[in-house]
Design a protein around this motif. Structure first.
Motif, PDB file in Angstrom:
ATOM      1  N   VAL A 115       0.845  -1.189   0.000  1.00  0.00           N
ATOM      2  CA  VAL A 115       0.000   0.000   0.000  1.00  0.00           C
ATOM      3  C   VAL A 115       0.881   1.240   0.000  1.00  0.00           C
ATOM      4  O   VAL A 115       1.908   1.291   0.684  1.00  0.00           O
ATOM      5  CB  VAL A 115      -0.918   0.040   1.248  1.00  0.00           C
ATOM      6  N   VAL A 116       0.459   2.256  -0.757  1.00  0.00           N
ATOM      7  CA  VAL A 116       1.150   3.536  -0.769  1.00  0.00           C
ATOM      8  C   VAL A 116       0.171   4.642  -0.396  1.00  0.00           C
ATOM      9  O   VAL A 116      -0.959   4.681  -0.910  1.00  0.00           O
ATOM     10  CB  VAL A 116       1.761   3.835  -2.158  1.00  0.00           C
ATOM     11  N   ASP A 117       0.602   5.528   0.491  1.00  0.00           N
ATOM     12  CA  ASP A 117      -0.181   6.704   0.893  1.00  0.00           C
ATOM     13  C   ASP A 117       0.510   7.934   0.314  1.00  0.00           C
ATOM     14  O   ASP A 117       1.606   8.296   0.747  1.00  0.00           O
ATOM     15  CB  ASP A 117      -0.253   6.768   2.424  1.00  0.00           C
ATOM     16  N   LEU A 118      -0.125   8.560  -0.669  1.00  0.00           N
ATOM     17  CA  LEU A 118       0.437   9.737  -1.320  1.00  0.00           C
ATOM     18  C   LEU A 118      -0.001  11.009  -0.600  1.00  0.00           C
ATOM     19  O   LEU A 118      -1.189  11.263  -0.437  1.00  0.00           O
ATOM     20  CB  LEU A 118      -0.023   9.806  -2.782  1.00  0.00           C
ATOM     21  N   GLY A 119       0.954  11.822  -0.167  1.00  0.00           N
ATOM     22  CA  GLY A 119       0.634  13.046   0.570  1.00  0.00           C
ATOM     23  C   GLY A 119       0.273  12.722   2.001  1.00  0.00           C
ATOM     24  O   GLY A 119      -0.759  13.159   2.506  1.00  0.00           O
ATOM     25  N   THR A 120       1.152  12.014   2.682  1.00  0.00           N
ATOM     26  CA  THR A 120       0.820  11.426   3.981  1.00  0.00           C
ATOM     27  C   THR A 120       0.639  12.439   5.103  1.00  0.00           C
ATOM     28  O   THR A 120      -0.078  12.183   6.062  1.00  0.00           O
ATOM     29  CB  THR A 120       1.880  10.373   4.366  1.00  0.00           C
ATOM     30  N   GLY A 121       1.303  13.612   5.033  1.00  0.00           N
ATOM     31  CA  GLY A 121       1.155  14.603   6.105  1.00  0.00           C
ATOM     32  C   GLY A 121       1.608  14.058   7.439  1.00  0.00           C
ATOM     33  O   GLY A 121       2.742  13.594   7.595  1.00  0.00           O
ATOM     34  N   SER A 122       0.738  14.068   8.423  1.00  0.00           N
ATOM     35  CA  SER A 122       1.060  13.555   9.755  1.00  0.00           C
ATOM     36  C   SER A 122       1.149  12.039   9.784  1.00  0.00           C
ATOM     37  O   SER A 122       1.535  11.461  10.801  1.00  0.00           O
ATOM     38  CB  SER A 122       0.019  14.025  10.773  1.00  0.00           C
TER      39      SER A 122
END
Length: 277
Positions: A115-122
């Motif tokens: 899984v990839v989270d783009l624009g993860t921030g916090s």
């Protein structure tokens, strides 16, 4: 000054900037005193020490200017945990929990998914997925090194291992690497002329808006995601309540199958998914 009087005065001052002035005041005062809101309620007749009154006054003054409670407390609850937050990252919203729930359902039948989270921030999406699916290989991408400092700290506190990478959406999607089972993203989708941006001035603008119509980041992600997805892999994005037609059209144009949008708890179209053929 009694605690009840301090709360009442703060409520009056916060009514212009908050939909929940009592809750804000109680959270801030309780945090200062080390009390939960329930404990605070049983101590309303207690006197507030001058040093605490002065500190509380400074917090209320900052909140009255619109600064988010989460920044004043330094943390925000999300899913089943709390994370540290700072002005380097957006304050996590309850609406984003829809993306987490939907992603977990998507991954339910997969063993050791990627899984990839783009624009993860916090890091809240990546952290929630990893905590719920320890077998998953989770990668989290953000362009802001400052945001990734916050995210890495949250992962360390929660005891989870995530591959954090500093990169631009487009560069990562067009780069080389293993095909993923799922890509999720809560990208900047607020239009530059949206009046709500004025009330969000304390949060990082690059995480809120593309400076244009709010669809630029979504265009890049949707147009290029298939390059990094395995056949049958999914792309799932959060978007504005009024962006469903445009986002669905982008998915179809990019060749995704099974395009579907779901509503948040407020009944607004909030997240769309498509499957790579």
């Amino acid at each position: 000054m009694r605690l009840a009087e301090a709360i009442a005065d703060a409520m009056t001052r916060l009514q212009a900037v908050s939909d929940s002035p009592r809750q804000d005041a109680e959270w801030l005062l309780g945090d200062r005193l080390g009390y939960s809101r329930a404990q605070l309620f049983t101590r309303l007749d207690h006197e507030l020490a001058p040093v605490d009154a002065e500190f509380f006054e400074r917090l209320i003054a900052r909140r009255a200017k619109g600064e988010p409670v989460a920044y004043l407390l330094g943390e925000k609850g999300f899913w089943t945990f709390s994370v540290a937050v700072s002005p380097a990252v957006l304050v996590p919203r309850p609406e984003t929990e829809l993306l987490v729930a939907w992603a977990l359902a998507w991954l339910n039948d997969l063993d050791a998914p990627t899984v990839v989270d783009l624009g993860t921030g916090s890091g809240v999406i990546a952290l929630a997925l990893k905590l719920e699916r320890p077998d998953a290989q989770v990668t989290a991408i953000d362009l802001s090194p400052e945001a990734l400092v916050v995210a890495r700290g949250n992962a360390q506190r929660l005891g989870v291992a995530i591959d954090w990478q500093t990169a631009d959406f487009g560069e990562w999607l067009l780069g080389q690497g293993a095909a993923q089972d799922l890509i999720v993203s809560n990208p900047p989708y607020v239009a530059a002329r949206d009046p709500h941006l004025a009330s969000l001035r304390f949060e990082p603008q690059m995480a809120l808006t593309d400076g244009f119509d709010g669809l630029n980041a979504l265009r890049v992600i949707i147009a290029n995601a298939r390059h990094r997805l395995r056949p049958g892999g999914g792309l799932m994005v959060e978007h504005g309540f009024d962006q469903r037609p445009a986002v669905q059209a982008l998915f179809v144009e990019a060749g995704f199958d099974g395009v579907e949008t779901r509503l948040d708890l407020g009944g607004q179209p909030r997240a769309t998914v498509g499957r790579a053929p």
